[in-house]
Design a protein around this motif. Structure first.
Motif, PDB file in Angstrom:
ATOM      1  N   GLY A  35     -34.889 -29.151 -51.129  1.00 30.29           N
ATOM      2  CA  GLY A  35     -35.662 -28.322 -50.211  1.00 30.29           C
ATOM      3  C   GLY A  35     -36.881 -27.662 -50.807  1.00 30.29           C
ATOM      4  N   PHE A  36     -37.292 -28.099 -51.986  1.00 35.20           N
ATOM      5  CA  PHE A  36     -38.452 -27.516 -52.644  1.00 35.20           C
ATOM      6  C   PHE A  36     -39.575 -28.554 -52.772  1.00 35.20           C
ATOM      7  CE2 PHE A  36     -34.722 -25.179 -54.130  1.00 35.20           C
ATOM      8  CZ  PHE A  36     -35.086 -23.883 -53.792  1.00 35.20           C
ATOM      9  N   GLY A  37     -39.868 -29.222 -51.675  1.00 36.19           N
ATOM     10  CA  GLY A  37     -40.865 -30.282 -51.670  1.00 36.19           C
ATOM     11  C   GLY A  37     -42.301 -29.805 -51.756  1.00 36.19           C
ATOM     12  N   ASP A  38     -42.505 -28.491 -51.703  1.00 36.43           N
ATOM     13  CA  ASP A  38     -43.862 -27.954 -51.782  1.00 36.43           C
ATOM     14  C   ASP A  38     -44.320 -27.721 -53.219  1.00 36.43           C
ATOM     15  OD1 ASP A  38     -42.023 -25.894 -52.117  1.00 36.43           O
ATOM     16  OD2 ASP A  38     -43.003 -24.516 -50.718  1.00 36.43           O
ATOM     17  N   LEU A  39     -43.464 -27.962 -54.187  1.00 38.30           N
ATOM     18  CA  LEU A  39     -43.830 -27.768 -55.590  1.00 38.30           C
ATOM     19  C   LEU A  39     -44.541 -28.995 -56.137  1.00 38.30           C
ATOM     20  CD1 LEU A  39     -40.599 -26.049 -56.911  1.00 38.30           C
ATOM     21  CD2 LEU A  39     -42.804 -24.991 -56.382  1.00 38.30           C
ATOM     22  N   VAL A  66     -52.490 -24.270 -71.432  1.00 35.73           N
ATOM     23  CA  VAL A  66     -53.416 -24.744 -70.404  1.00 35.73           C
ATOM     24  C   VAL A  66     -54.586 -23.765 -70.278  1.00 35.73           C
ATOM     25  CG1 VAL A  66     -51.613 -25.959 -69.112  1.00 35.73           C
ATOM     26  CG2 VAL A  66     -52.167 -23.603 -68.520  1.00 35.73           C
ATOM     27  N   ARG A  67     -55.601 -24.168 -69.528  1.00 34.70           N
ATOM     28  CA  ARG A  67     -56.749 -23.296 -69.306  1.00 34.70           C
ATOM     29  C   ARG A  67     -56.350 -22.137 -68.403  1.00 34.70           C
ATOM     30  NH1 ARG A  67     -59.455 -27.466 -66.699  1.00 34.70           N
ATOM     31  NH2 ARG A  67     -60.472 -25.875 -65.441  1.00 34.70           N
ATOM     32  N   LYS A  68     -56.990 -20.993 -68.625  1.00 35.04           N
ATOM     33  CA  LYS A  68     -56.672 -19.804 -67.835  1.00 35.04           C
ATOM     34  C   LYS A  68     -56.907 -20.058 -66.344  1.00 35.04           C
ATOM     35  CE  LYS A  68     -57.200 -14.846 -67.575  1.00 35.04           C
ATOM     36  NZ  LYS A  68     -57.760 -13.635 -68.125  1.00 35.04           N
ATOM     37  N   GLN A  69     -57.966 -20.769 -66.009  1.00 34.21           N
ATOM     38  CA  GLN A  69     -58.275 -21.072 -64.616  1.00 34.21           C
ATOM     39  C   GLN A  69     -57.153 -21.893 -63.977  1.00 34.21           C
ATOM     40  OE1 GLN A  69     -61.942 -23.209 -64.060  1.00 34.21           O
ATOM     41  NE2 GLN A  69     -61.773 -23.224 -61.847  1.00 34.21           N
ATOM     42  N   SER A  70     -56.623 -22.867 -64.712  1.00 32.35           N
ATOM     43  CA  SER A  70     -55.530 -23.699 -64.202  1.00 32.35           C
ATOM     44  C   SER A  70     -54.276 -22.873 -63.960  1.00 32.35           C
ATOM     45  CB  SER A  70     -55.209 -24.827 -65.182  1.00 32.35           C
ATOM     46  OG  SER A  70     -56.315 -25.677 -65.346  1.00 32.35           O
ATOM     47  N   MET A  71     -53.966 -21.984 -64.908  1.00 32.22           N
ATOM     48  CA  MET A  71     -52.772 -21.155 -64.757  1.00 32.22           C
ATOM     49  C   MET A  71     -52.943 -20.171 -63.609  1.00 32.22           C
ATOM     50  SD  MET A  71     -49.707 -20.490 -65.573  1.00 32.22           S
ATOM     51  CE  MET A  71     -49.404 -21.339 -67.104  1.00 32.22           C
ATOM     52  N   ALA A  72     -54.115 -19.552 -63.512  1.00 36.58           N
ATOM     53  CA  ALA A  72     -54.358 -18.603 -62.428  1.00 36.58           C
ATOM     54  C   ALA A  72     -54.221 -19.291 -61.069  1.00 36.58           C
ATOM     55  CB  ALA A  72     -55.733 -17.969 -62.574  1.00 36.58           C
ATOM     56  N   GLN A  73     -54.701 -20.528 -60.974  1.00 38.06           N
ATOM     57  CA  GLN A  73     -54.594 -21.289 -59.726  1.00 38.06           C
ATOM     58  C   GLN A  73     -53.130 -21.595 -59.403  1.00 38.06           C
ATOM     59  OE1 GLN A  73     -56.843 -24.941 -59.635  1.00 38.06           O
ATOM     60  NE2 GLN A  73     -55.996 -25.560 -57.677  1.00 38.06           N
ATOM     61  N   ALA A  74     -52.356 -22.013 -60.414  1.00 39.37           N
ATOM     62  CA  ALA A  74     -50.945 -22.324 -60.191  1.00 39.37           C
ATOM     63  C   ALA A  74     -50.182 -21.076 -59.743  1.00 39.37           C
ATOM     64  CB  ALA A  74     -50.318 -22.905 -61.457  1.00 39.37           C
ATOM     65  N   VAL A  75     -50.450 -19.942 -60.381  1.00 47.46           N
ATOM     66  CA  VAL A  75     -49.788 -18.686 -60.006  1.00 47.46           C
ATOM     67  C   VAL A  75     -50.157 -18.303 -58.574  1.00 47.46           C
ATOM     68  CG1 VAL A  75     -49.694 -16.193 -60.473  1.00 47.46           C
ATOM     69  CG2 VAL A  75     -49.470 -17.834 -62.355  1.00 47.46           C
ATOM     70  N   GLU A  76     -51.426 -18.447 -58.239  1.00 50.06           N
ATOM     71  CA  GLU A  76     -51.871 -18.118 -56.879  1.00 50.06           C
ATOM     72  C   GLU A  76     -51.182 -19.014 -55.842  1.00 50.06           C
ATOM     73  OE1 GLU A  76     -55.999 -18.235 -54.357  1.00 50.06           O
ATOM     74  OE2 GLU A  76     -56.104 -17.505 -56.424  1.00 50.06           O
ATOM     75  N   LYS A  80     -48.486 -17.758 -52.898  1.00 47.13           N
ATOM     76  CA  LYS A  80     -48.622 -18.068 -51.471  1.00 47.13           C
ATOM     77  C   LYS A  80     -47.385 -18.779 -50.926  1.00 47.13           C
ATOM     78  CE  LYS A  80     -53.641 -18.277 -51.365  1.00 47.13           C
ATOM     79  NZ  LYS A  80     -54.827 -19.153 -51.334  1.00 47.13           N
ATOM     80  N   LEU A  81     -46.728 -19.570 -51.775  1.00 44.86           N
ATOM     81  CA  LEU A  81     -45.538 -20.309 -51.364  1.00 44.86           C
ATOM     82  C   LEU A  81     -44.260 -19.468 -51.459  1.00 44.86           C
ATOM     83  CD1 LEU A  81     -46.366 -23.718 -53.100  1.00 44.86           C
ATOM     84  CD2 LEU A  81     -46.362 -23.256 -50.627  1.00 44.86           C
ATOM     85  N   GLY A  82     -44.369 -18.281 -52.039  1.00 39.36           N
ATOM     86  CA  GLY A  82     -43.221 -17.384 -52.119  1.00 39.36           C
ATOM     87  C   GLY A  82     -42.326 -17.553 -53.333  1.00 39.36           C
ATOM     88  N   TYR A  83     -42.813 -18.215 -54.379  1.00 40.19           N
ATOM     89  CA  TYR A  83     -42.021 -18.425 -55.583  1.00 40.19           C
ATOM     90  C   TYR A  83     -42.239 -17.347 -56.646  1.00 40.19           C
ATOM     91  CZ  TYR A  83     -40.973 -23.077 -53.806  1.00 40.19           C
ATOM     92  OH  TYR A  83     -40.537 -24.133 -53.041  1.00 40.19           O
ATOM     93  N   LEU A 100     -40.788 -14.043 -61.027  1.00 40.36           N
ATOM     94  CA  LEU A 100     -40.218 -15.008 -60.098  1.00 40.36           C
ATOM     95  C   LEU A 100     -39.544 -14.244 -58.967  1.00 40.36           C
ATOM     96  CD1 LEU A 100     -38.514 -17.548 -62.539  1.00 40.36           C
ATOM     97  CD2 LEU A 100     -40.717 -17.798 -61.376  1.00 40.36           C
ATOM     98  N   THR A 101     -39.709 -14.727 -57.757  1.00 37.28           N
ATOM     99  CA  THR A 101     -38.992 -14.163 -56.611  1.00 37.28           C
ATOM    100  C   THR A 101     -37.587 -14.771 -56.596  1.00 37.28           C
ATOM    101  OG1 THR A 101     -39.687 -15.945 -55.147  1.00 37.28           O
ATOM    102  CG2 THR A 101     -41.130 -13.983 -55.264  1.00 37.28           C
ATOM    103  N   GLU A 102     -36.779 -14.353 -55.647  1.00 38.28           N
ATOM    104  CA  GLU A 102     -35.439 -14.944 -55.504  1.00 38.28           C
ATOM    105  C   GLU A 102     -35.557 -16.461 -55.325  1.00 38.28           C
ATOM    106  OE1 GLU A 102     -31.592 -15.636 -55.531  1.00 38.28           O
ATOM    107  OE2 GLU A 102     -32.421 -13.643 -55.919  1.00 38.28           O
ATOM    108  N   ARG A 103     -36.491 -16.892 -54.503  1.00 35.80           N
ATOM    109  CA  ARG A 103     -36.714 -18.331 -54.300  1.00 35.80           C
ATOM    110  C   ARG A 103     -37.149 -18.990 -55.605  1.00 35.80           C
ATOM    111  NH1 ARG A 103     -37.257 -22.282 -50.593  1.00 35.80           N
ATOM    112  NH2 ARG A 103     -39.082 -23.650 -50.573  1.00 35.80           N
TER     113      ARG A 103
END
Length: 145
Positions: A35-39, A66-76, A80-83, A100-103
């Motif tokens: 159920g985590f197909g959005d990753l 990794v580059r800071k820009q890449s990590m910042a994008q992944a975190v963002e 948004k996805l609630g992880y 990390l959230t519960e999800r």
């Protein structure tokens, strides 16, 4: 049956990339089936390194290599996805910590179990001893790098 052709020696970089792709695909498939197909594969750079006490994006960047820009994008994206969620740093009002959230906390055990199954299948193909030698050689190399 493998798509890989072993008739000519390949560079170590190609071999590592192909093995990593196989490993990552298996983990990604297992997450999708749970159920985590959005990753996406680059999100692993976040899940692998966030401790329970939280971490700054700059520290995640260094740990993941990794580059800071890449990590910042992944975190963002993950926020948004609630992880993950970002909260103020308790001792530095200018900084924020990633948690990390519960999800999000559900991901690591699923990924670890899937990775363990890949390793077990590789051990059946190569033999336990050969897989242990591969792991030891890679660990030794990374320590020296």
């Amino acid at each position: 049956m493998s798509k890989y052709d072993d008739s000519e020696p390949q560079s170590l970089g190609v071999l590592l990339r192909l093995a990593h792709q196989h490993f990552s695909s298996a983990v990604e498939d297992a997450l999708h089936q749970s159920g985590f197909g959005d990753l996406r594969p680059h999100h692993a750079n976040v899940f692998s390194f966030v401790p329970p006490a939280g971490i700054q994006v700059s520290e995640l960047t260094m740990m993941a290599g990794v580059r800071k820009q890449s990590m910042a994008q992944a975190v963002e994206e993950l926020e948004k996805l609630g992880y993950v969620e970002r909260r103020p740093h308790p001792s530095d009002k200018r900084a924020r910590l990633v948690f990390l959230t519960e999800r999000g906390r559900q991901i690591r055990p699923l990924a670890m179990n899937s990775g363990k199954r890949v390793e077990e299948s590789w051990a059946k193909l190569l033999g336990e001893r050969e897989l242990d030698k591969l792991r030891s050689a890679l660990q030794a190399l990374l320590v020296k790098l």
